[in-house]
Write a protein that holds these residues in place. Structure first.
Motif: not given
Length: 579
Positions: A389-403, A405-411
């Motif tokens: 259920x939290x498989x997307x959380x690390x990618x969302x955090x990475x998207x915030x850190x690295x700004x 959009x690609x990681x937002x799409x992955x999350x």
């Protein structure tokens, strides 16, 4: 300028949010993108701006498909607001279309008033009219009502905001120097303390605060300001304070008189002794245009550390040729032995004062990104611990850190996969109490297992390759600010020089004016041929003033530059730009 009466011409303001006034009434400039188009035209006031440059400045990496038409629509909206008396379908007077692009002619602009006010204040100061100069400087500073170009983002606006911020800091230094010359020491301490907090890299403000405290009879506090400055510069930049601050510190320790007024209880404040503090405007600032140049900044210490490699030339594109000089066992190849007769500018020079037996890499090697094992562990375990259920959380955090959009799409992809798998399992139509699952339930289970494995492995790999981070961006911003304030110090600290041994971590910047050919060739998307041209052109045609010169000189495509811009910097060479 148009022929209309001056009273009917709009006044534009950019020393805060972009605003326009006519006859004292603020005009509604429309949507945010329309205000951004106006800001681009104001930054090039009186000069035509091509449509493609407006599109690049306002939309950056995500331009609209019909950018020219969108710009035309916003220009038409600005004409209706700024030039309401213009007849429809007639050429604009205030905002005209020329062969070179759109041209804005303004009645008045607060930036020009700010610069002109400071130039008059400096002229009055040099003529000895200190009270008049102080009033003029303060009036110019009062024109600021916030952060310049407030609310606008993008490389063009950020660069303009940085330049204006430097002019703002230089203006405060000019005002403080005038007040010190008038003898207003005690009253300056509070305001200068606040300014030092706001502009921590401005050594001029710290020097003026030390003088104000010392001339107010607060010697211990003046010395404490120097200690704080030294600690800050060593922690943040890996460099000692400049010679100017150190000289003031030495004179305070010796209880010698300082310019800017007599010591407490000594001569009258009307003493004609010249002030020892001098404003050092940023190189790009037209602050004192038309007036005699200010005193030059003091030269760097005799033994700067680290030693800076000279700018690129065809004869010095790589390490010095020939056999290496004799060196102790284990000494890195290409470096001179300790104490060997090597010129300070040589790439093989070793900083003076290196501890006996210490290798360069032990002290000043550029910091490498290490694998953060805790982050790798968290990224790998998070999907398992949360049952996907939290498989997307690390990618969302990475998207915030690295700004990115690609990681937002992955999350979003991982979250959507979890929702789909969960829905398939929950809505499985298998009979109640049955241990068998239908094909739908089996698909949901398989999808969940694939999600668990994929997100865990993907997250671990992503954490093992940190890439760009908030900390790296902050270090790059600090390094750019330092280079704008003190180019000589930036060269000494090795900003933009990953090939040097240095203490200062600049977040991965590459200095287009000094980095060797091999470092430029490592930039993603830059071919060896393009790197060679970049290095050659800066030698043949003069240094780059900004990364945009790579596009203006036809060295890189605009798309490639936009991708690389966060990692590029142009530190001015010692001799300055060529004519």
């Amino acid at each position: 300028m148009t022929d209309r009466p001056a009273a009917d011409s709009p006044r534009f303001e950019m020393l805060g949010a972009v605003r326009a006034f006519r006859s004292g009434r603020q005009l509604d400039l429309g949507p945010a993108k329309q205000r951004a188009v106006l800001a681009v035209l104001l930054l090039h006031l009186g000069k035509p701006v091509p449509t493609h440059r407006i599109v690049d400045a306002v939309w950056g990496d995500e331009p609209p498909e019909n950018g020219a038409n969108v710009v035309q629509k916003y220009v038409a909206g600005l004409r209706r607001i700024l030039d309401p008396d213009r007849s429809p379908r007639t050429p604009g007077e205030l905002l005209a279309l020329t062969d070179g692009g759109y041209l804005l002619r303004a009645g008045s602009l607060d930036i020009e008033d700010f610069r002109n006010g400071l130039a008059r204040a400096d002229t009055s100061r040099r003529a000895g009219r200190l009270e008049e100069a102080a009033g003029m400087a303060r009036s110019a500073l009062d024109l600021w009502y916030g952060d310049a170009l407030g609310g606008l983002t993008g490389p063009v606006f950020d660069a303009a905001r940085n330049r204006l911020t430097e002019e703002h800091a230089s203006a405060w230094e000019l005002w403080a120097e005038i007040e010190l010359s008038r003898g207003g020491f005690a009253g300056l301490v509070s305001e200068l303390s606040h300014l030092v907090e706001e502009y921590p890299l401005r050594e001029g403000l710290r020097a003026q605060l030390m003088i104000a405290l010392y001339r107010s009879g607060r010697q211990a506090e003046a010395l404490a300001v120097f200690r704080d400055a030294r600690e800050f510069f060593l922690d943040e930049l890996g460099a000692e304070p400049g010679e100017r601050l150190q000289e003031i510190h030495r004179r305070i320790l010796r209880n010698e008189p300082l310019g800017g007024g007599p010591p407490s209880g000594a001569a009258s404040p009307s003493s004609t002794a010249p002030p020892s503090t001098t404003v050092f405007p940023s190189p790009a600032s037209p602050l004192l245009a038309g007036s005699p140049p200010p005193l030059a900044a003091p030269p760097p210490p005799d033994d700067p550390m680290p030693v800076v490699v000279p700018a690129y030339s065809p004869a010095s594109a790589g390490w010095p040729g020939g056999a290496p000089r004799p060196a102790p066992p284990g000494w890195p190849t290409g470096y001179a032995a300790p104490g060997a007769p090597v010129s300070p500018g040589s790439p093989g020079a070793v900083p003076h004062g290196w501890p006996t037996g210490a290798l360069p890499g032990e002290l000043l090697a550029p910091r490498r990104e290490r694998i953060r094992w805790l982050a790798v562990l968290v990224a790998a375990v998070l999907p398992v611990a949360t049952c996907t259920s939290g498989s997307w959380l690390y990618f969302a955090w990475t998207a915030v850190q690295r700004r990115s959009a690609r990681y937002w799409a992955t999350a979003a992809g991982y979250l959507g996969t979890f929702v789909l798998a969960f829905a398939l399992i929950v809505t499985d139509p298998a009979p109640e109490g049955s241990v068998e699952s239908t094909a739908q339930g089996a698909v949901g289970v398989v999808l969940g297992l694939l999600l668990l494995i994929t997100s865990s492995v993907h997250g671990a790999l992503l954490a093992a390759h940190p890439g760009d981070t908030v900390e790296a961006r902050a270090r790059r911003d600090l390094a750019r600010h330092f280079a704008a304030v003190d180019p000589a110090g930036a060269r000494q600290s090795g900003i933009g020089r990953p090939d040097l041994l240095r203490l200062f971590d600049d977040g991965g910047l590459i200095d287009l004016n000094h980095a060797p050919l091999r470092e430029i060739a490592r930039l993603p998307g830059v071919t060896p041929y393009e790197a060679h041209r970049i290095a050659s052109v800066r030698y043949e045609s003069g240094p780059y003033l900004s990364p945009d010169d790579l596009v203006r000189r036809g060295l890189l495509p605009a798309k490639t530059l936009r991708r690389l811009a966060p990692w590029l910097i142009c530190v001015m060479p010692e001799q300055g730009p060529r004519a």
